[in-house]
Design a protein around this motif. Sequence first.
Motif, PDB file in Angstrom:
ATOM      1  N   LEU A  32       2.913  -6.824  17.219  1.00 50.48           N
ATOM      2  CA  LEU A  32       2.983  -7.149  15.774  1.00 50.48           C
ATOM      3  C   LEU A  32       1.780  -7.977  15.162  1.00 50.48           C
ATOM      4  O   LEU A  32       0.919  -7.454  14.159  1.00 50.48           O
ATOM      5  N   GLY A  33       1.064  -8.584  15.890  1.00 48.53           N
ATOM      6  CA  GLY A  33      -0.077  -9.398  15.702  1.00 48.53           C
ATOM      7  C   GLY A  33      -1.247  -8.615  15.736  1.00 48.53           C
ATOM      8  O   GLY A  33      -2.210  -8.559  14.906  1.00 48.53           O
ATOM      9  N   ARG A  34      -1.138  -7.463  16.640  1.00 50.44           N
ATOM     10  CA  ARG A  34      -2.267  -6.558  16.649  1.00 50.44           C
ATOM     11  C   ARG A  34      -2.329  -5.444  15.525  1.00 50.44           C
ATOM     12  O   ARG A  34      -3.288  -5.037  15.106  1.00 50.44           O
ATOM     13  N   ALA A  35      -1.050  -5.134  15.107  1.00 52.77           N
ATOM     14  CA  ALA A  35      -0.673  -4.116  14.067  1.00 52.77           C
ATOM     15  C   ALA A  35      -0.590  -4.463  12.773  1.00 52.77           C
ATOM     16  O   ALA A  35      -0.581  -3.825  11.971  1.00 52.77           O
ATOM     17  N   TRP A  36      -1.053  -5.906  12.465  1.00 52.44           N
ATOM     18  CA  TRP A  36      -0.697  -6.558  11.247  1.00 52.44           C
ATOM     19  C   TRP A  36      -1.558  -5.919  10.026  1.00 52.44           C
ATOM     20  O   TRP A  36      -1.180  -5.682   9.009  1.00 52.44           O
ATOM     21  N   LEU A  37      -2.847  -5.617  10.414  1.00 54.53           N
ATOM     22  CA  LEU A  37      -3.772  -5.166   9.635  1.00 54.53           C
ATOM     23  C   LEU A  37      -3.379  -3.581   9.210  1.00 54.53           C
ATOM     24  O   LEU A  37      -3.294  -3.135   7.880  1.00 54.53           O
ATOM     25  N   ALA A  38      -3.057  -2.850  10.318  1.00 52.19           N
ATOM     26  CA  ALA A  38      -2.746  -1.391   9.902  1.00 52.19           C
ATOM     27  C   ALA A  38      -1.340  -1.331   9.202  1.00 52.19           C
ATOM     28  O   ALA A  38      -1.193  -0.408   8.284  1.00 52.19           O
ATOM     29  N   LEU A  39      -0.304  -2.347   9.448  1.00 54.47           N
ATOM     30  CA  LEU A  39       0.907  -2.417   8.501  1.00 54.47           C
ATOM     31  C   LEU A  39       0.631  -2.738   7.196  1.00 54.47           C
ATOM     32  O   LEU A  39       1.271  -2.194   6.218  1.00 54.47           O
ATOM     33  N   ALA A  40      -0.238  -3.707   7.184  1.00 57.44           N
ATOM     34  CA  ALA A  40      -0.532  -4.318   5.461  1.00 57.44           C
ATOM     35  C   ALA A  40      -1.261  -2.970   4.945  1.00 57.44           C
ATOM     36  O   ALA A  40      -0.974  -2.899   3.536  1.00 57.44           O
ATOM     37  N   VAL A  41      -2.216  -2.319   5.595  1.00 58.25           N
ATOM     38  CA  VAL A  41      -2.808  -1.153   4.799  1.00 58.25           C
ATOM     39  C   VAL A  41      -1.827  -0.082   4.389  1.00 58.25           C
ATOM     40  O   VAL A  41      -1.646   0.501   3.481  1.00 58.25           O
ATOM     41  N   TYR A  42      -1.012   0.393   5.367  1.00 58.27           N
ATOM     42  CA  TYR A  42       0.288   1.297   5.284  1.00 58.27           C
ATOM     43  C   TYR A  42       1.205   0.827   4.046  1.00 58.27           C
ATOM     44  O   TYR A  42       1.286   1.592   3.129  1.00 58.27           O
ATOM     45  N   ALA A  43       1.403  -0.422   4.031  1.00 58.12           N
ATOM     46  CA  ALA A  43       2.361  -0.806   2.983  1.00 58.12           C
ATOM     47  C   ALA A  43       1.701  -0.815   1.755  1.00 58.12           C
ATOM     48  O   ALA A  43       2.404  -0.415   0.465  1.00 58.12           O
ATOM     49  N   THR A  44       0.314  -1.027   1.607  1.00 56.46           N
ATOM     50  CA  THR A  44      -0.435  -1.139   0.285  1.00 56.46           C
ATOM     51  C   THR A  44      -0.589   0.243  -0.335  1.00 56.46           C
ATOM     52  O   THR A  44      -0.314   0.422  -1.556  1.00 56.46           O
ATOM     53  N   VAL A  45      -0.932   1.179   0.543  1.00 55.92           N
ATOM     54  CA  VAL A  45      -0.941   2.542   0.135  1.00 55.92           C
ATOM     55  C   VAL A  45       0.160   3.130  -0.466  1.00 55.92           C
ATOM     56  O   VAL A  45       0.403   3.944  -1.232  1.00 55.92           O
ATOM     57  N   ARG A  46       1.598   2.913   0.503  1.00 56.11           N
ATOM     58  CA  ARG A  46       2.680   3.441  -0.021  1.00 56.11           C
ATOM     59  C   ARG A  46       3.368   2.816  -1.032  1.00 56.11           C
ATOM     60  O   ARG A  46       3.729   3.388  -1.953  1.00 56.11           O
ATOM     61  N   ALA A  47       3.156   1.581  -1.340  1.00 56.85           N
ATOM     62  CA  ALA A  47       3.419   0.699  -2.663  1.00 56.85           C
ATOM     63  C   ALA A  47       2.804   1.370  -3.555  1.00 56.85           C
ATOM     64  O   ALA A  47       3.436   1.605  -4.835  1.00 56.85           O
ATOM     65  N   ALA A  48       1.467   1.656  -3.661  1.00 64.39           N
ATOM     66  CA  ALA A  48       0.721   2.467  -4.712  1.00 64.39           C
ATOM     67  C   ALA A  48       1.390   3.795  -5.001  1.00 64.39           C
ATOM     68  O   ALA A  48       1.532   4.119  -6.168  1.00 64.39           O
ATOM     69  N   GLY A  49       1.734   4.228  -3.955  1.00 58.67           N
ATOM     70  CA  GLY A  49       2.354   5.814  -4.189  1.00 58.67           C
ATOM     71  C   GLY A  49       3.626   5.648  -5.029  1.00 58.67           C
ATOM     72  O   GLY A  49       4.054   6.263  -5.819  1.00 58.67           O
ATOM     73  N   ILE A  50       4.376   4.591  -4.534  1.00 60.07           N
ATOM     74  CA  ILE A  50       5.672   4.398  -5.410  1.00 60.07           C
ATOM     75  C   ILE A  50       5.480   3.991  -6.945  1.00 60.07           C
ATOM     76  O   ILE A  50       6.211   4.409  -7.527  1.00 60.07           O
ATOM     77  N   VAL A  51       4.258   3.056  -7.049  1.00 60.80           N
ATOM     78  CA  VAL A  51       4.238   2.867  -8.301  1.00 60.80           C
ATOM     79  C   VAL A  51       3.870   3.961  -9.108  1.00 60.80           C
ATOM     80  O   VAL A  51       4.381   4.035 -10.466  1.00 60.80           O
ATOM     81  N   CYS A  52       3.024   4.818  -8.486  1.00 62.30           N
ATOM     82  CA  CYS A  52       2.573   5.935  -9.347  1.00 62.30           C
ATOM     83  C   CYS A  52       3.841   7.000  -9.749  1.00 62.30           C
ATOM     84  O   CYS A  52       3.752   7.605 -10.904  1.00 62.30           O
ATOM     85  N   VAL A  53       4.652   7.082  -8.669  1.00 62.54           N
ATOM     86  CA  VAL A  53       5.845   7.837  -9.070  1.00 62.54           C
ATOM     87  C   VAL A  53       6.559   7.338  -9.956  1.00 62.54           C
ATOM     88  O   VAL A  53       7.264   7.866 -11.010  1.00 62.54           O
ATOM     89  N   ALA A  54       6.828   6.103  -9.801  1.00 59.13           N
ATOM     90  CA  ALA A  54       7.578   5.318 -11.090  1.00 59.13           C
ATOM     91  C   ALA A  54       6.978   5.472 -12.379  1.00 59.13           C
ATOM     92  O   ALA A  54       7.711   5.775 -13.331  1.00 59.13           O
ATOM     93  N   LEU A  55       5.560   5.376 -12.646  1.00 55.11           N
ATOM     94  CA  LEU A  55       5.021   5.562 -13.792  1.00 55.11           C
ATOM     95  C   LEU A  55       5.301   7.078 -14.117  1.00 55.11           C
ATOM     96  O   LEU A  55       5.481   7.079 -15.512  1.00 55.11           O
TER      97      LEU A  55
END
Length: 399
Positions: A32-55
């Motif tokens: 998890l320590g090595r993957a934290w940046l990738a998971l943060a990037v993934y969560a950010t882009v998917r959260a942006a996608g969900i926000v766009c769908v919601a709007l």
Amino acid sequence: MSADTAASTRTPEPPRRQTGRRRVLGRVGASLGRAWLALAVYATVRAAGIVCVALGAWHAGMHPRTRLGHYWDSLWYVGIAQHGYGTSRPSATHPGLSFSDLAFFPLYPALIRAVTDIVPVSAVTAGLLIAWAAAGLAAWGIHAVGERLYGRRVALALVALWGLLPHAVVESMAYTESLLTALAAWSLYALLTGRWLSAGALALCAGATRPNGLAVAAAVCVCAAAEIRRHRGRTSWRVWAGAALSPLGWLGYAAWVGVRRGTWRGYLDVQADWGTYLDLGASGFRSARSLIMGSGYLSYYMALLVVGASVISLVGLALRPPPLPLAVYTLALVFIALAGANYFASKPRFLLPAFPLLLPAALAMARARPRTAVLVGGALAGLSCLYGTYLLTMAASPV
């Protein structure tokens, strides 16, 4: 020094089970320590996608939760979780045929039912929570596979690309693609690290998740056969057991449907009623030809672009072949997706778990200048957000 003093200063030896548990937790924490940046990037882009769908949904007078959690196939999964199997609906286009919920595999509805039995949430909310958790586990597993084979930069690019696909909105829906990808990624990682029982058990679960989950079992069985041949049959019982376990999820459900329908062809008949059968890509070729020669919906043209890009990426993988588990899994998944009849607009969704197809692009992005990688990622993010919103608010074809 007296014997009592020596005994009191001696460090007690921890129990073996506790040491083993700490070792496993240590590995998980390090991963998890090595993957934290990738998971943060993934969560950010998917959260942006969900926000766009919601709007987009609110602008169109729709409820975002309904579009993400109770739409198209999600309706069937929620229904199975709430009432069990046994629902059929008449076909609007084929008189005399009916669509049966037996076409949907049981693991995801069972998880929804389990969550609603424990937590006071609705089945729709439970389905979304499971899908989002599975997407995070899938991103983590993809990173683990990519890092082991090509290093951390390629792993980061691989996860980012998977979250930025045009159809990545499906990863945030109450669908089974995220769950299958998570099970597949960790099964492949188990194969790469020689954990045969884990690989077989995860493949069993993948086979109980979706029809194309059989691709994971194919990877386990082929790798086990290669291992047995390499050692001339003198291999650990774990290799044999992992291979034996891997197809049981798919075969068990198909056998249960056959018993319920009263024929060994029960599951095949259910799929045929849905218009899904093996035609070696003939219907897909006709759909592509009609799109090129005529006109169609945007979702069909995007499907054509994704299928074409997948074929090109498959050629790129052939030029630089990945390890055997990834090669077998990807080939099997692409064959199942492209050789099946009908639902051409849904083929990009069927290809979503085939994350090794992104390896050529991930390798290129890892070698590119940071500015170039950021610009490409930004363009893909815009496309993914806008197209995902279109799919859930405007598209007439099934996702």
